[in-house]
Design a protein around this motif. Structure first.
Motif, PDB file in Angstrom:
ATOM      1  N   PRO A 104      31.875  35.336  47.293  1.00  0.00           N
ATOM      2  CA  PRO A 104      32.839  36.433  47.393  1.00  0.00           C
ATOM      3  C   PRO A 104      33.970  36.174  48.377  1.00  0.00           C
ATOM      4  O   PRO A 104      35.027  36.816  48.297  1.00  0.00           O
ATOM      5  CB  PRO A 104      31.980  37.618  47.851  1.00  0.00           C
ATOM      6  CG  PRO A 104      30.620  37.308  47.333  1.00  0.00           C
ATOM      7  CD  PRO A 104      30.493  35.807  47.500  1.00  0.00           C
ATOM      8  N   PHE A 105      33.794  35.218  49.258  1.00  0.00           N
ATOM      9  CA  PHE A 105      34.802  34.957  50.272  1.00  0.00           C
ATOM     10  C   PHE A 105      35.804  33.902  49.840  1.00  0.00           C
ATOM     11  O   PHE A 105      36.653  33.480  50.624  1.00  0.00           O
ATOM     12  CB  PHE A 105      34.115  34.616  51.590  1.00  0.00           C
ATOM     13  CG  PHE A 105      33.278  35.761  52.055  1.00  0.00           C
ATOM     14  CD1 PHE A 105      33.815  36.777  52.808  1.00  0.00           C
ATOM     15  CD2 PHE A 105      31.955  35.860  51.654  1.00  0.00           C
ATOM     16  CE1 PHE A 105      33.052  37.867  53.191  1.00  0.00           C
ATOM     17  CE2 PHE A 105      31.178  36.942  52.034  1.00  0.00           C
ATOM     18  CZ  PHE A 105      31.731  37.956  52.804  1.00  0.00           C
ATOM     19  N   CYS A 106      35.709  33.499  48.582  1.00  0.00           N
ATOM     20  CA  CYS A 106      36.770  32.699  47.977  1.00  0.00           C
ATOM     21  C   CYS A 106      37.898  33.645  47.564  1.00  0.00           C
ATOM     22  O   CYS A 106      37.654  34.722  47.012  1.00  0.00           O
ATOM     23  CB  CYS A 106      36.229  31.958  46.749  1.00  0.00           C
ATOM     24  SG  CYS A 106      37.466  30.983  45.877  1.00  0.00           S
ATOM     25  N   ALA A 107      39.144  33.267  47.813  1.00  0.00           N
ATOM     26  CA  ALA A 107      40.287  34.098  47.437  1.00  0.00           C
ATOM     27  C   ALA A 107      40.303  34.313  45.925  1.00  0.00           C
ATOM     28  O   ALA A 107      39.985  33.394  45.163  1.00  0.00           O
ATOM     29  CB  ALA A 107      41.584  33.438  47.896  1.00  0.00           C
ATOM     30  N   PRO A 108      40.660  35.507  45.465  1.00  0.00           N
ATOM     31  CA  PRO A 108      40.623  35.796  44.032  1.00  0.00           C
ATOM     32  C   PRO A 108      41.396  34.802  43.179  1.00  0.00           C
ATOM     33  O   PRO A 108      40.957  34.441  42.084  1.00  0.00           O
ATOM     34  CB  PRO A 108      41.221  37.202  43.943  1.00  0.00           C
ATOM     35  CG  PRO A 108      40.942  37.813  45.273  1.00  0.00           C
ATOM     36  CD  PRO A 108      41.038  36.687  46.263  1.00  0.00           C
TER      37      PRO A 108
END
Length: 205
Positions: free
Chosen positions: A117-121
């Motif tokens: 989830p901490f990967c940029a969209p």
């Protein structure tokens, strides 16, 4: 990386101290159990966002070779410090953010506990394609995604998924475990948080 990422660099030490004695994540343990009884060979895993190493150390303990990747150099230092000398030859490490990874080597398991989830969209689709491509046939993915009702869902730098989107990501897999959890709780460092999480173990056909 693990269960709480909204930290300044100076806060990472406190976070790692808070989780240092916690057991491996359930998703990893379920995946490892499903590998048991398979071909008698040394398996290779990639631990994405390995944090201080609770999952990586468990895989090493079971005889796996592990590539542990984290964006925080302190995480890698702590993992190395807690890895017994006789296991070091099976551990490789890399300090890198997801957004700068060019590729991943072929592997039997990609483990990503509370890290994706901490990967940029904008970079998530490419990262997911890289993960899928890296997993060998009959390999597995184990990890977690955050749902759209998560308490951090207003953070535009993070990636959140609906259940339908999560199931679409797993279309090339046989889903062995998919648990949607929603609850009020706390982060590892004690901050109140509403959790909306998909816990996943999936087998690549």
């Amino acid at each position: 990386m693990a269960d709480d990422f909204r930290l300044t660099p100076s806060g990472w030490s406190s976070f790692y101290d808070a989780v240092a004695q916690r057991p491996p994540h359930d998703t990893l343990l379920k995946a490892l159990a499903l590998f048991e009884g398979g071909p008698d060979r040394r398996r290779f895993a990639i631990d994405l966002g390995c944090g201080e190493g609770r999952d990586a150390r468990e895989m090493l303990r079971r005889g796996w070779c592990v590539l542990a990747i984290d964006r925080e150099s302190e995480a890698i230092r702590r993992l190395l410090a807690r890895t017994p000398d006789h296991q070091r030859k099976r551990l490789h490490t890399q300090v890198a953010a997801f957004e700068v990874l060019a590729d991943l080597p072929a592997c039997d398991l990609v483990n990503a506990s509370y890290s994706l989830p901490f990967c940029a969209p904008g970079q998530f689709p490419a990262l997911w394609r890289m993960i899928v491509a890296a997993i060998r046939p009959r390999g597995r993915f184990a990890g977690n995604l955050f749902g759209v009702r998560d308490g951090w869902a207003d953070d535009a730098t993070m990636t959140f998924h609906t259940r339908a989107q999560t199931e679409a990501l797993l279309s090339g897999f046989k889903v062995e475990w998919l648990l949607e959890e929603e609850r009020d709780g706390h982060t590892a460092t004690g901050e109140p948080k509403h959790w909306h999480v998909f816990h996943i173990v999936a087998f690549k056909r």
